[in-house]
Structure formats: C-alpha cells, structure tokens
Design an enzyme around this catalytic site. Structure first.
Site, short mmCIF file in Angstrom:
data_model
loop_
_atom_site.label_atom_id
_atom_site.label_comp_id
_atom_site.label_asym_id
_atom_site.label_seq_id
_atom_site.Cartn_x
_atom_site.Cartn_y
_atom_site.Cartn_z
N PRO A 5 47.18 50.64 35.82
CA PRO A 5 47.63 51.87 35.84
C PRO A 5 49.06 52.10 35.57
O PRO A 5 49.90 51.36 35.54
CB PRO A 5 47.96 52.13 37.54
CG PRO A 5 46.92 50.98 38.13
CD PRO A 5 47.11 49.66 37.20
N GLU A 6 49.18 53.16 34.79
CA GLU A 6 50.41 53.52 34.12
C GLU A 6 50.75 54.94 34.71
O GLU A 6 50.16 55.49 35.90
CB GLU A 6 50.16 53.82 32.69
CG GLU A 6 49.93 52.38 31.79
CD GLU A 6 49.58 52.43 30.44
OE1 GLU A 6 50.25 53.43 29.72
OE2 GLU A 6 48.63 51.90 30.05
N HIS A 114 38.90 42.65 49.56
CA HIS A 114 40.23 42.90 48.64
C HIS A 114 41.04 43.89 49.07
O HIS A 114 42.04 44.23 48.71
CB HIS A 114 39.45 43.24 47.32
CG HIS A 114 38.61 42.21 46.74
ND1 HIS A 114 38.94 40.87 46.34
CD2 HIS A 114 37.25 42.18 46.37
CE1 HIS A 114 38.35 40.18 45.66
NE2 HIS A 114 37.06 40.85 45.93
N ARG A 133 43.03 41.52 41.91
CA ARG A 133 43.78 40.53 41.25
C ARG A 133 45.09 40.01 41.83
O ARG A 133 45.54 39.27 41.39
CB ARG A 133 43.96 41.08 39.76
CG ARG A 133 42.70 41.49 38.95
CD ARG A 133 42.26 40.11 38.07
NE ARG A 133 43.16 39.45 37.33
CZ ARG A 133 43.34 39.66 36.16
NH1 ARG A 133 42.90 40.70 35.51
NH2 ARG A 133 44.26 38.87 35.36
N ARG A 178 67.88 48.69 20.47
CA ARG A 178 67.52 47.40 20.03
C ARG A 178 66.30 47.65 19.02
O ARG A 178 65.53 48.46 18.96
CB ARG A 178 66.71 46.95 21.23
CG ARG A 178 67.60 46.20 22.28
CD ARG A 178 66.80 45.65 23.26
NE ARG A 178 66.07 46.54 24.02
CZ ARG A 178 65.17 46.15 24.89
NH1 ARG A 178 64.93 44.84 24.75
NH2 ARG A 178 64.61 47.12 25.33
#
Ligand SMILES: [Zn+2]
Length: 316
Positions: A5-6, A114, A133, A178
C-alpha cells in the site's frame, strides 16, 4: 505481483475509517502478533483503554489515530488491511438466514489467524488489522505536540504531497541533493513520502522520463514535469480508491479501482495507451520497473527533441 500500500491506498483507508471511528472510545486493544509492535517506543497498550479517538491523520504511508493522550500509528507493510466492522454483523453472518442479504455487501474479511490486532470501540464497532506477511507495524507514541513530528523525523520522511511543504522550490532542492536514478530517488521516502513502486512508475510515465535517467541529466522543464506528475498520479490513485493488485482493500473490505487506470505498472508487453509501443519491464534498484520506451526515451537529447516537436515554446 506483490505491491505494498502506498499513499493513495493509505489515504483511502483513512478517509473511509475516519467517519466510522472519530468520537468513539477505545474499550480494548489486543495485539496478538508481538512482531507488529517491535519498533514501538511505548508498548503498554492498556494506556489506550478509555481514550476517545479524535481523528485520523496520515503522513506518507503511516496512518495515525489521534487519541486523547497518545498517537496510535499503523504502517500497513506489504499486505496489511485495516478494516472496520459492526460486531452485530458478525453475529448476523453466523446465521444462514442472512446469507442472501450479505451477498451484495463488500467481501469483508472476518477475523482469522492473520488478524493480528483487534481494536474494540464503543457502539459495537471493531477495527481489525490483518496482515498475512507480517511486515506491518504498530507504534504508540505520547500525545505531546512535539512527539508526532519527532516520530516522523526519526523515520526521515521527506516532502508530504498535498501539503504546502510540497512546493516546487522544496522539490527541486531535494531532487538536486543526490544524483540518483529517478526510479531509485522516487522510492526513497526521504525524498517524497508515500510514493512506492506503483506510483513511481506511473509518475515517470506521466512525466515522460526514463526510470534510469539520473537527476543531473534533467532540464528544468523535466523537473517541473516530475513535480506535477507525482501529484497527478497520487491524486488519480485516491480518486479511484487505491490500487488493488492482490491484498489491498479499503476499510470496508472492498478493492480499489485504480489498477484499471494504470498506464505502465503491471502492463509488461501490453501496448502503451498513448503510443501503442509495448510496455517494458526492467530492474532498477532491485525493483521491477515498467515504462514505455517511446514515451520515456533513455537519451535526454531525444527526449528534449520530442518535447520541442510537441511543444515549441519550451526552452531547453
Ligand atoms: Zn508510449
């Protein structure tokens, strides 16, 4: 395909959850998987009992329950699902009589092995955190004014899209700090918070930039396009309720629809929706990266030539 998920997915959960939980009191919280709490500064969850939820915030991919005296923070990791339930409907689902009635409801997942965190609120409402997970995390920090900014500071989160901090000057300063490949830079949470693999690929397509181009190869106009593109693809993701490729669901247990709106991510070999060239997949920083070789040429020269052809006013 594994996609975590973002920002748009977490924001969709936040928007769905907020009206359901704000103003409710926490009766109890139980975390059955100690690994979830590994990084938390405070671990005494009994502190939360009796506190009212004042609202929900988000920073990057973190979802924050604002409580009376603490902040309870979730990171969904890879497969985390944060859903809200009416306890009464669990009882109803156990009865066969309700099967027909439930057929049209979203596929709300009942508690199973879960389901690692149970947050029971007053009014018979439960918030469940399910994470196959187990890369998700739960943090508990004190409610002082400084503690939330300090928490995110320690995590080195960068610009927050949709706030005034996300402005062109700040974006250009962080971009030029960077000289990385663009895909690697976009994945770095210290640059722009909340962007992951899906929206990084989509933003680079939107901006017409090859994922392996380096920052110092960009013209000013490329940088401005990337600045806008990040917000465009995140906005689209939120508008379509997030991207569901495998595990992501909103707080009602329903998938998002943005997977149907993607231009490059997960479309390897399929024709580009703008030019019909097959979408390619390469590895950049160990991450599967999707792009259109025609719309996102590798050479900056051919990119600026294409732009000049399309938009004569641009100053290279
Ligand atoms: Zn194309």
């Amino acid at each position: 395909m594994c996609a975590m998920p973002e920002l748009p997915e977490v924001e969709t959960v936040r928007r769905g959850l907020e009206p359901r939980v704000t103003g409710r009191r926490i009766n109890s919280i139980e975390i059955r998987e100690p690994r979830l709490l590994r990084l938390s500064p405070l671990t005494d969850l009994t502190l939360l009992s009796g506190q009212t939820i004042h609202g929900l915030k988000r920073r990057g991919k973190y979802l924050v329950f604002v409580l009376e005296r603490h902040y309870l923070i979730f990171h969904l990791g890879m497969t985390g699902q944060l859903t809200v339930h009416d306890l009464a409907s669990w009882d109803a689902k156990r009865s066969n009589d309700c099967r027909l009635m439930d057929a049209e409801a979203p596929p709300q997942h009942p508690p199973d092995p879960h389901t690692h965190a149970h947050l029971l609120l007053d009014g018979g409402v439960a918030v469940l955190f399910r994470d196959v997970r187990k890369f998700g995390r739960v943090f508990l920090v004190g409610g002082e004014a400084s503690s939330l900014p300090e928490f995110f500071e320690r995590r080195g989160l960068g610009l927050e899209p949709f706030t005034e901090d996300y402005n062109l000057a700040a974006f250009l300063a962080r971009l030029s700090a960077r000289n990385l490949k663009l895909k690697s830079l976009l994945l770095d949470q210290a640059f722009v918070a909340g962007v992951g693999n899906i929206y990084a690929d989509e933003a680079l397509f939107e901006a017409g930039l090859h994922p392996e181009r380096k920052v110092d190869s960009l013209h000013r106009v490329d940088k401005e396009r990337l600045f806008k593109a990040v917000r465009v693809v995140l906005e689209r993701g939120i508008a379509f309720g997030g991207t569901s490729l495998r595990d992501y669901v909103n707080c009602e247990g329903a998938p998002g629809r943005n997977q149907e709106e993607l231009y490059v991510y997960g479309r390897t070999g399929e024709p580009c929706l703008r030019c019909s060239e097959p979408i390619r997949k390469i590895l950049v920083s160990q991450r599967g990266t999707h792009f259109c070789p025609a719309c996102q040429p590798r050479s900056p020269r051919s990119a600026s030539r294409r732009r000049r052809e399309g938009q004569p006013a641009i100053n290279p």
